[in-house]
Design an enzyme around this catalytic site. Sequence first.
Site, PDB file in Angstrom:
ATOM      1  N   ASP A 250       4.088  -0.646  -4.037  1.00 10.19           N
ATOM      2  CA  ASP A 250       2.997   0.037  -4.735  1.00 10.19           C
ATOM      3  C   ASP A 250       3.544   1.266  -5.461  1.00 10.19           C
ATOM      4  O   ASP A 250       4.717   1.599  -5.339  1.00 10.19           O
ATOM      5  CB  ASP A 250       1.921   0.462  -3.735  1.00 10.19           C
ATOM      6  CG  ASP A 250       2.481   1.387  -2.664  1.00 10.19           C
ATOM      7  OD1 ASP A 250       2.525   2.605  -2.912  1.00 10.19           O
ATOM      8  OD2 ASP A 250       2.907   0.903  -1.604  1.00 10.19           O
TER       9      ASP A 250
ATOM     10  N   ASP B 159       2.385   4.377  -4.860  1.00 11.99           N
ATOM     11  CA  ASP B 159       1.863   5.524  -4.120  1.00 11.99           C
ATOM     12  C   ASP B 159       0.538   5.927  -4.779  1.00 11.99           C
ATOM     13  O   ASP B 159      -0.240   5.064  -5.192  1.00 11.99           O
ATOM     14  CB  ASP B 159       2.900   6.650  -4.058  1.00 11.99           C
ATOM     15  CG  ASP B 159       2.660   7.601  -2.896  1.00 11.99           C
ATOM     16  OD1 ASP B 159       2.543   7.093  -1.757  1.00 11.99           O
ATOM     17  OD2 ASP B 159       2.594   8.813  -3.094  1.00 11.99           O
TER      18      ASP B 159
END
Length: 289
Positions: free
Chosen positions: A209, A211
């Site tokens: 991802d 973050d």
Amino acid sequence: MDTVIGVIGGSGVYDIDGLEGAEWVTVDSPFGAPSDALLTGTLDGVTMVFLPRHGRGHVHSPSSVPYRANIDALKRMGVTDVISVSACGSFREHMAPGDFVIVDQFIDRTIAREKSFFGPGLVGHVSLAHPTCPRLGAACTTAAIDAGITVHDGGTYLAMEGPQFSSLAESKLYREVWGCDVIGMTNMPEAKLAREAELCYASVAMITDYDSWHPHHGEVDIGQIIATLQGNADKARDLVSRLPALLGNDRNPCEHGCDRALEHAILTAPDKRDAGMVAALSAVAGRVL
């Protein structure tokens, strides 16, 4: 010396395929029970030892992982080279979910973990200027390229305590001010302990991802993470399967000195050393004790 490759599997990686003579072995450690039994076997004639960091079934949080017991157990199994595989978030647009990063630097922000094998009664200081092994990291990069994985050679890993993900303010601080590239919860104190145990250590960070800093991706979505984890786990097993051929069975002393990190590290005079600590460190520091 024979090469023995230790693999610490992170989220989504709970075993490795293709080991000949595969067997789960229970290892006792003076630092408590490791995360799980260790899977041993050979691949392309090279001995391998696998340890699921969170335990099979993912029973340990990042803070409860028994890091000292894990590294001690790997050392007791004769491991010479440790490959750490872990999930992480990315602070860089070009380091996208599904990419791998071969980490070469860390900033440690963990606060609730035992970070050293040494202490009162047996004081030791090792260098962490370069906390990963360049030789081992290069092998991981080559294995990733050969496996068709998009890999980034080098990056700074921010180790946070967790288990919560970052706030937006924290994410922007780590990215914009501190210059970090990825963020995770498990490589510290693991890398520190591996250095104290004189083990070559490489970190393979698997991006799941962005973050919470990214304006078009919003906050971390655990559903997205799990979906990406599944694909990353398959890539990680492919990468690991290529390492025996790259590292070979005959191991020379590490040209970067990882396997001699304790050469001048212990400061406590021999007659002042705590006997219990000396006994507990029989595997980790037995070479110099």
